[in-house]
Write a protein that holds these residues in place. Structure first.
Motif: not given
Length: 116
Positions: A40-61
């Motif tokens: 994103v602006p400012g050259n910072r990396r922002e987490l969008v989404a993750t998925i783990t071994t068991d299929g659990s997911t997480n998303y940025a608000d």
């Protein structure tokens, strides 16, 4: 080391959809986590989404309800389906993987441009 290659980026009008893909050079079956980030602006990396071994997911608000991360272990590929895109979603999107025993890896990124 694991090589990650992203694809699927491009130009889309606001309200449109894109599906990003991240192909890994090794099996992702035992990946602790795979994720999508964006710069994103400012050259910072922002987490969008993750998925783990068991299929659990997480998303940025900021993208919850508009993105879905999924994994196809047979193809060693992780996807990011994005809908209802907004101009502020314009960014370079990066794939990230944590796969034992090779550690963490980043892709080169794919540009997503959303026009108003």
């Amino acid at each position: 080391q694991v090589q990650l290659v992203e694809s699927g980026g491009g130009w889309v009008q606001a309200g449109g959809s894109l599906r990003l893909a991240c192909a890994a050079s090794r099996s992702i079956f035992r990946a602790n986590a795979m994720a999508w980030y964006r710069r994103v602006p400012g050259n910072r990396r922002e987490l969008v989404a993750t998925i783990t071994t068991d299929g659990s997911t997480n998303y940025a608000d900021s993208m919850k309800g508009r993105v879905t991360i999924s994994r196809d272990s047979a193809k060693n590929t992780v996807y990011l389906q994005m809908v209802s895109l907004k101009p502020e979603d314009t960014a370079v999107y990066f794939c990230y993987a944590e796969i034992p025993p090779w550690g963490t890896s980043w892709g080169q990124g794919t540009q997503v441009t959303v026009s108003s």
